[in-house]
Each structure stands twice: as structure tokens, then as C-alpha cells.
Design an enzyme around this catalytic site. Structure first.
Site, PDB file in Angstrom:
ATOM      1  N   VAL A   1       0.849  -1.267   0.264  1.00 50.57           N
ATOM      2  CA  VAL A   1      -0.202   0.268  -0.031  1.00 50.57           C
ATOM      3  C   VAL A   1       1.077   1.324   0.498  1.00 50.57           C
ATOM      4  O   VAL A   1       1.307   1.616   0.664  1.00 50.57           O
ATOM      5  CB  VAL A   1      -0.470   0.339   1.632  1.00 50.57           C
TER       6      VAL A   1
ATOM      7  N   GLU B   1       0.532   2.086 -17.331  1.00 51.04           N
ATOM      8  CA  GLU B   1       1.126   0.969 -18.364  1.00 51.04           C
ATOM      9  C   GLU B   1      -0.054   0.995 -19.437  1.00 51.04           C
ATOM     10  O   GLU B   1      -0.650   1.658 -20.217  1.00 51.04           O
ATOM     11  CB  GLU B   1       0.540  -0.754 -17.101  1.00 51.04           C
TER      12      GLU B   1
ATOM     13  N   LYS C   1      -6.285  -1.571  -2.785  1.00 49.50           N
ATOM     14  CA  LYS C   1      -5.026  -1.335  -1.346  1.00 49.50           C
ATOM     15  C   LYS C   1      -6.389  -0.836  -0.163  1.00 49.50           C
ATOM     16  O   LYS C   1      -5.661  -1.330   0.692  1.00 49.50           O
ATOM     17  CB  LYS C   1      -4.303   0.006  -1.769  1.00 49.50           C
TER      18      LYS C   1
END
Lengths: 328, 162
Positions: A138, A196, A211
Site C-alpha cells: 500500500v 501501463e 489497497k
């Protein structure tokens, strides 16, 4: 303390680099990447390891697998930094189970197994009298787990909210500052390596939600799944929306929120004053923890990057070796 | 509210000052001079926004200045929340969206600013909903969110109440 590293990508190499350069008391006895592995119970020279990987693309000999290392190498803590698979959590999940069952500490940066199977893994660690640490899962370099578990021990956390995804924060910063469209800002983030090729996980809010699930389960003892998070991404934001916010000295950020009092668990774009503490620039992460005793505490820092992630891993390892003598 | 003030210089300012002192916001002042009124007093109508619960303090303060408060119409719609909406707002009948909130009777759309980039592109808008108390405002927000879900409009809410 002896460590075995699974995964020798940028984070794994970052860890080896730190072990080479600093007096951490850590000794690498085994390493595996997806194609090869090596074991030397007397310690492997980390720089030699990095060079070998760079030159040959392999960290050791073909045929030495991660499983073989987990079961046969001599180590006190397994460093599990293989690529994340958020859906099945494998093969990481299997590696962690195996090491914990062998009575070895585990430090991981892998979100999948911690988000999906935390309770089971923690149980397994407790049964075997070892530690499972996951600071790197996280907010990268920000010691949020440590702060919640130890720094704010005794406090009741009422609400925890902030910027958990650097890619989205970068896109929103650029849309607001340079009046870019969402598509233009995303393209720029890709070119800079912040996003990405398939940015779905980031821009649709899934990464931030994972997270939140980790924090909800591991810190607050809830039993949440990704499906329990109300998720809205930033992919349908318009530059006009940011323009309208700007008129009132406001902006928009993707905010993850756990509100223990109102039972809220959600990720969504929110309107926020431009001078608010959580309005951080570029790829930074920022989290505010609202507690009953300490009041509000805000942590700001780098949420990604190989050395930053390695920092969180090293800190977990040193916590184990300092507090538990490293011995399983 | 409607006030009766003495028709002498400085009296109007004296009547307005306590309003701003108490954090109020004067929206308009209507000052009517009646040529057949020779009582030496003027009627003044003031439209203002005041924080809840401050009205009593205001009337006391005005009385002590020698201002006669003739009438106070109960204050309404003091709490506001602005959200940003993104979607095909016009094609999904914007006036219906606004009507649904206005017709609750406890909240209404106070302001609406829109930017329409081009046909077929989603419209972005800033909508301010005003109400008399937080509970009603939250209820109106939930109504807006339900409408938005039906009409596939994205609602971006503020992080904090402000």
C-alpha cells in the site's frame, strides 16, 4: 538475518542493491526469477547477482525453482516480490503459504494474496510463530501500515482517506494544470512510464480499491472483498469538469476512503479545494488518517518505483530482524 | 425581513452593520420612501443569509440600535453543496432532473453552470443544491445520485462539506 528473494525484477534488484551498499545485517542466501534460481547458504554477493542478471537475463541456473528454494534454502525471511496477479493471487499465494508453513517469516509487495487471503495467511503465520509483513503493498514508500499498527497504536481510526494511485493523480494533475483532455494526459503518462499499456487497473480505480481492501482487512479486521468497494474511476472525466472546479479554486482527485463510522468503503473522483493537503502533484500518494486521540495525520510520499518499494521491503525485514532476532 | 428605521442620515448603515457583524450575507436591500408618510420612519426590506440560530441575536442587536423589526419571514435554504456532473445532461432531460429536486419542497437547485464541448460529447456541469438543513441536503443528494444513475450521469461530490 538470512533472506531468500523470489522475483528478481526491478524491486528484487533494488533490494539486492541496498543489501550491497548498506550495513543492514541482511544476507541473501537464495534468489529465484521466473526462469532460474540459485542457492548459497553462506551468502551470495548481491552485486555479482545483479551483474549476472543484467548480462544473462537469469539470476541463476535453470531448473532451480521458487518452490525448491522455499523448501530447501536456509533463510529466516522470504522476500516475495514476484509480479502481482490480482485475480488469482498465484503463484505468489502458494509461495507465501509454503514459506509460512515451513515456519519462515514472509515479507511481500504482492497485493493479490494480501487483499484476497489476509486472514488465512495471518492465521498460518501465527500458528507457526512467524511474521507476515506487507508494507510495500500500500502506497509504496509511505510507511502507512507501520504508522497504523504501531505509530498510532491505541488510537481509534475514524476515517482514512487519500490519494492511493499515482497514475491517476498524474493524469488529473496534468488535466488541471495544462488543460489536457483525459486521453492526452493518459498518453503522456504512458510515454513517461507512469501508466501501463493496459491502464484499466489504475484509471478505473481498481488498484486504489485493492489497497483499501488490504487496509480494511489487515488493519481494521474487516472481511472485505474488492466487490465490497464502491468504485468509480477517472476514465470518464472531462477537462471541462476540471475547468468548472477551477472557477471556485477547486480541483478533482481520485480519493479512496474508509469511513469506519459511516461504513463507507469507496474509491471515487471528488471535488476538493486546490489548497487541500491531499492535493499532491504528479505521481505522489497522500493519505490522511483521522483518529480519536491523535487527530489528523497526513502522510505524503512516493507510491511507486523500484527503490521506493525496496525501501518498504527493507524496513519490514529490519523490523523482523530487530524485533524478533530474525529467528523463526 | 422588514424593518422600520428612523429617516435620518446613518440609520440604514447602522441597521445593516449587525448583519455583517454576525456573519450574515446581505442579498438585497429595498428602501421605500413613501411621500405621504410623515411619521419620520422608513420601511426597509432586506433579503439576507444568516447562519442558523443567529436570527434572535440579530433582532436583539437591531432593537438596541433603535431599529424596529416589523416582520421576519422564516429563513430558508441556507446550506449548499456543489457537485460536478458529467454526462449527456440535455439529452436526458435536464429540466426533469432539476424539477425532481425542486419538487421535493425541502431543497432546490440554486445554481447551474454548464460547458458543452460539442454535440455527442458529454456535457460537464456544476450544480449547487441548497436546502435548509444538512439532513434534507443529504436526502436531496441521494435523490440526485439516483436520478444520475438512471440517466448514466457521473456525480462528483466534494470530499468535505464546504
Amino acid at each position: 538475518m538470512k533472506i531468500a528473494i523470489l522475483g528478481f525484477g526491478s524491486v528484487g534488484r533494488g533490494i539486492a542493491q541496498i543489501v550491497a551498499e548498506r550495513d543492514t545485517g541482511l544476507v541473501i542466501t537464495a534468489v529465484a526469477d521466473s526462469k532460474s534460481g540459485c542457492i548459497d547458504n553462506n551468502g551470495i554477493d548481491p552485486l555479482e547477482l545483479i551483474n549476472r542478471k543484467e548480462e544473462t537475463g537469469l539470476c541463476g541456473e535453470k531448473g532451480i525453482t521458487a518452490e525448491y528454494i522455499i523448501e530447501n534454502a536456509e533463510y529466516d525471511a522470504l522476500v516475495e516480490v514476484t509480479p502481482t496477479n490480482a485475480e488469482t493471487a498465484e503463484p505468489s499465494l502458494g509461495y507465501i503459504r509454503l514459506a509460512l508453513s515451513r515456519g519462515r517469516n514472509v515479507v511481500t509487495s504482492n497485493k493479490g494474496p494480501i487483499a484476497k487471503n489476509y486472514a488465512e495467511l495471518k492465521d498460518l503465520a501465527d500458528k507457526n510463530g512467524v511474521r507476515l509483513k506487507y508494507e510495500a503493498t500500500v502506497c509504496g514508500a509511505i510507511p502507512i501500515i507501520h504508522t497504523l499498527q504501531y505509530g498510532l497504536a491505541g488510537n481509534k481510526v475514524k476515517r482514512l482517506y487519500g490519494v492511493f494511485n499515482g497514475t491517476c493523480n498524474y493524469i488529473l494533475t496534468r488535466m488541471a494544470d495544462e488543460k489536457l483532455t483525459y486521453k492526452e494526459a493518459l498518453l503522456e503518462a504512458r510515454e513517461l512510464g507512469y501508466a501501463e499499456a493496459d491502464p484499466t487497473y489504475d484509471v478505473e480505480g481498481i488498484d486504489a480499491a485493492i489497497k483499501l481492501v488490504i487496509l480494511a482487512n489487515a488493519i481494521f479486521g474487516m472481511n472485505k472483498k474488492i466487490e465490497d468497494v464502491e468504485i468509480t474511476g477517472i476514465n470518464s472525466l472531462t477537462s471541462q469538469a476540471l475547468e468548472l472546479a477551477e472557477e471556485d479554486e477547486l480541483t478533482i482527485r481520485l480519493i479512496g476512503e474508509i469511513n469506519n463510522e459511516k461504513g463507507i468503503l469507496k474509491v471515487s473522483p471528488r471535488v476538493i479545494p486546490k489548497n487541500h493537503t491531499l492535493v499532491v502533484q504528479d505521481t505522489l500518494n497522500a493519505v490522511t488518517i483521522d483518529t480519536d486521540l491523535a487527530g489528523e495525520i497526513t502522510l505524503i510520499g512516493k507510491g511507486a518505483g523500484s527503490i521506493e518499494t525496496a525501501s518498504a521491503i527493507i524496513s519490514d525485514l529490519l523490523f523482523i530482524s530487530n524485533c524478533h532476532d530474525g529467528s523463526p | 425581513m422588514k424593518l422600520e428605521i428612523r429617516d435620518t442620515p446613518g440609520q440604514l448603515v447602522a441597521a445593516l452593520k449587525p448583519i455583517s457583524d454576525l456573519g450574515g450575507n446581505i442579498k438585497s436591500v429595498i428602501h421605500e420612501r413613501d411621500p405621504f408618510n410623515d411619521t419620520g420612519f422608513l420601511d426597509v426590506r432586506i433579503l439576507l443569509e444568516m447562519p442558523e440560530g443567529k436570527i434572535r441575536t440579530l433582532t436583539d442587536s437591531l432593537k438596541s440600535q433603535g431599529v424596529n423589526v416589523l416582520r421576519i419571514n422564516e429563513e430558508r435554504f441556507l446550506i449548499r453543496k456543489s457537485v460536478i456532473l458529467i454526462g449527456h445532461l440535455l439529452h436526458t432531460d435536464l429540466s426533469d432532473t432539476v424539477d425532481k429536486i425542486d419538487s421535493t419542497g425541502f431543497a432546490e437547485v440554486g445554481e447551474l453552470a454548464m460547458i458543452m464541448p460539442s454535440i455527442n460529447e458529454p456535457t460537464s456541469a456544476k450544480m449547487t443544491i441548497i436546502s435548509e438543513n444538512l439532513g434534507n441536503l443529504e436526502e436531496a443528494m441521494n435523490l440526485l445520485k439516483d436520478i444520475a444513475e438512471d440517466k448514466k450521469i457521473l456525480v462528483i461530490e466534494p470530499l468535505e462539506e464546504f
